[in-house]
Scaffold this motif. Structure first.
Motif, PDB file in Angstrom:
ATOM      1  N   ASP A 110       0.873  -1.171   0.000  1.00  0.00           N
ATOM      2  CA  ASP A 110       0.000   0.000   0.000  1.00  0.00           C
ATOM      3  C   ASP A 110       0.906   1.216   0.000  1.00  0.00           C
ATOM      4  O   ASP A 110       1.619   1.460   0.971  1.00  0.00           O
ATOM      5  CB  ASP A 110      -0.886  -0.007   1.243  1.00  0.00           C
ATOM      6  CG  ASP A 110      -1.840   1.177   1.295  1.00  0.00           C
ATOM      7  OD1 ASP A 110      -1.638   2.139   0.546  1.00  0.00           O
ATOM      8  OD2 ASP A 110      -2.785   1.138   2.113  1.00  0.00           O
ATOM      9  N   THR A 114       2.876   1.192   3.462  1.00  0.00           N
ATOM     10  CA  THR A 114       4.000   0.252   3.508  1.00  0.00           C
ATOM     11  C   THR A 114       5.333   0.981   3.645  1.00  0.00           C
ATOM     12  O   THR A 114       5.674   1.810   2.800  1.00  0.00           O
ATOM     13  CB  THR A 114       4.032  -0.617   2.244  1.00  0.00           C
ATOM     14  OG1 THR A 114       2.768  -1.254   2.080  1.00  0.00           O
ATOM     15  CG2 THR A 114       5.128  -1.666   2.345  1.00  0.00           C
ATOM     16  N   ASP A 136       3.525   3.552  -7.115  1.00  0.00           N
ATOM     17  CA  ASP A 136       2.793   2.411  -6.565  1.00  0.00           C
ATOM     18  C   ASP A 136       3.383   1.062  -6.947  1.00  0.00           C
ATOM     19  O   ASP A 136       2.682   0.052  -6.940  1.00  0.00           O
ATOM     20  CB  ASP A 136       1.325   2.487  -6.975  1.00  0.00           C
ATOM     21  CG  ASP A 136       1.117   2.449  -8.485  1.00  0.00           C
ATOM     22  OD1 ASP A 136       2.130   2.385  -9.229  1.00  0.00           O
ATOM     23  OD2 ASP A 136      -0.045   2.492  -8.931  1.00  0.00           O
ATOM     24  N   ARG A 211      -2.040  -4.787  -2.367  1.00  0.00           N
ATOM     25  CA  ARG A 211      -3.310  -4.550  -1.715  1.00  0.00           C
ATOM     26  C   ARG A 211      -4.391  -4.423  -2.773  1.00  0.00           C
ATOM     27  O   ARG A 211      -4.197  -3.787  -3.803  1.00  0.00           O
ATOM     28  CB  ARG A 211      -3.233  -3.265  -0.876  1.00  0.00           C
ATOM     29  CG  ARG A 211      -4.473  -2.909  -0.089  1.00  0.00           C
ATOM     30  CD  ARG A 211      -4.194  -1.661   0.748  1.00  0.00           C
ATOM     31  NE  ARG A 211      -5.344  -1.256   1.525  1.00  0.00           N
ATOM     32  CZ  ARG A 211      -6.284  -0.415   1.115  1.00  0.00           C
ATOM     33  NH1 ARG A 211      -6.188   0.107  -0.107  1.00  0.00           N
ATOM     34  NH2 ARG A 211      -7.290  -0.088   1.890  1.00  0.00           N
ATOM     35  N   GLY A 215      -9.481  -3.859   0.282  1.00  0.00           N
ATOM     36  CA  GLY A 215      -8.714  -3.991   1.511  1.00  0.00           C
ATOM     37  C   GLY A 215      -8.073  -5.352   1.698  1.00  0.00           C
ATOM     38  O   GLY A 215      -7.412  -5.591   2.717  1.00  0.00           O
ATOM     39  N   ARG A 217      -5.684  -8.663  -0.192  1.00  0.00           N
ATOM     40  CA  ARG A 217      -4.376  -8.717  -0.833  1.00  0.00           C
ATOM     41  C   ARG A 217      -4.346  -9.875  -1.798  1.00  0.00           C
ATOM     42  O   ARG A 217      -5.121 -10.822  -1.711  1.00  0.00           O
ATOM     43  CB  ARG A 217      -3.248  -8.849   0.215  1.00  0.00           C
ATOM     44  CG  ARG A 217      -3.467  -9.842   1.320  1.00  0.00           C
ATOM     45  CD  ARG A 217      -2.899 -11.214   1.053  1.00  0.00           C
ATOM     46  NE  ARG A 217      -1.466 -11.190   0.910  1.00  0.00           N
ATOM     47  CZ  ARG A 217      -0.789 -12.130   0.300  1.00  0.00           C
ATOM     48  NH1 ARG A 217      -1.425 -13.169  -0.229  1.00  0.00           N
ATOM     49  NH2 ARG A 217       0.520 -12.071   0.208  1.00  0.00           N
TER      50      ARG A 217
END
Length: 280
Positions: A110, A114, A136, A211, A215, A217
């Motif tokens: 994230d 992260t 990202d 992610r 929400g 993974r």
């Protein structure tokens, strides 16, 4: 905590200095080295090499912003190398029976949350600074602050992660500078862009946890250029022999400042067999 608590970076570095390094002295060192107001600057840093800095990473970030001025943009690597296929881990390797557990349980990347790994305190401070933007990519993200930050880190695809569609290429387009602060060319990420520019470079399969919108993974896979930073110290030494790198000190630490285009162009010649290289 006492002044001699080495776990917090005090002690030997502090007692060896006549005065602490400060925001003003570090900014002056950076200007003397050649950091340009209004420029885009990619920084790789080990703050331990600088000696005792009053205020630590926060002070170093402020000094960099002072040297760059309000029109300058500061960029740092915020890589998350631990978020990778454990089968490829070598330093150190992990037992094979761990691999499926790691793949199943590694938190999804994230960009807002992260933390970077092995990138140092400065990278983390920039990543979490107000107004910072981060790309990202789940393994090799970059963070930036300044007027060009958002455009530099936008749309960082899984494949070609350090190639022509990456922030490194956008830095090349903007004639950015690279600052190695207390680290050597083994940390010079821009050299990877030259690896991508070779004809038909070797490739490998890579993986990472990301992610999902809800929400959760998931694990993603892609094929990308197989990178080799082990050769970068030799490549960097040959680059410095051309005079293309400005050498100096920031605080107590060695500093190297260079034009990223010259670095990448030289590295491409070097990697493809022309060891005479080119510096633009």
């Amino acid at each position: 905590m006492t002044l001699g608590d080495d776990r917090h970076g005090h002690g030997p570095a502090a007692t060896a200095q006549t005065v602490p390094h400060t925001r003003a002295t570090l900014a002056a060192d950076l200007r003397s080295l050649g950091v340009r107001p209004g420029s885009v600057l990619l920084v790789h840093a080990s703050l331990r090499a600088l000696g005792y800095v009053c205020g630590g990473a926060h002070t170093v970030a402020l000094a960099l912003r002072d040297a760059l001025g309000p029109e300058g943009t500061l960029v740092v690597p915020t890589h998350t190398s631990e978020n990778s296929d454990p089968e490829q881990w070598r330093n150190p390797p992990v037992p094979e029976h761990w691999w499926p557990i790691i793949r199943a349980e590694m938190p999804g990347f994230d960009p807002a949350v992260t933390p970077s790994t092995f990138m140092g305190a400065l990278a983390e401070l920039v990543r979490t600074s107000p107004g910072a933007h981060r790309s990202d990519h789940p393994q090799v993200s970059f963070a930036a602050v300044g007027p060009a930050a958002a455009s530099i880190v936008a749309e960082h695809p899984l494949a070609d992660m350090l190639g022509e569609t990456s922030p490194l290429a956008r830095l090349y387009e903007r004639s950015a500078d690279v600052l190695l602060l207390g680290v050597g060319h083994d940390s010079n990420t821009s050299l990877h862009l030259a690896e991508y520019r070779r004809a038909d470079p070797p490739r490998e399969r890579l993986g990472a946890a990301v992610r999902t919108a809800g929400g959760g993974r998931r694990w993603v896979w892609w094929t990308d250029v197989a990178l080799d930073s082990d050769i970068f110290p030799r490549l960097g030494a040959d680059l410095e022999a051309t005079g293309a790198v400005r050498l100096g000190r920031v605080g107590a630490g060695p500093a190297r400042l260079m034009d990223q285009r010259a670095v990448v162009d030289f590295a491409l010649h070097w990697l493809t067999g022309d060891r005479r290289g080119s510096t633009g």
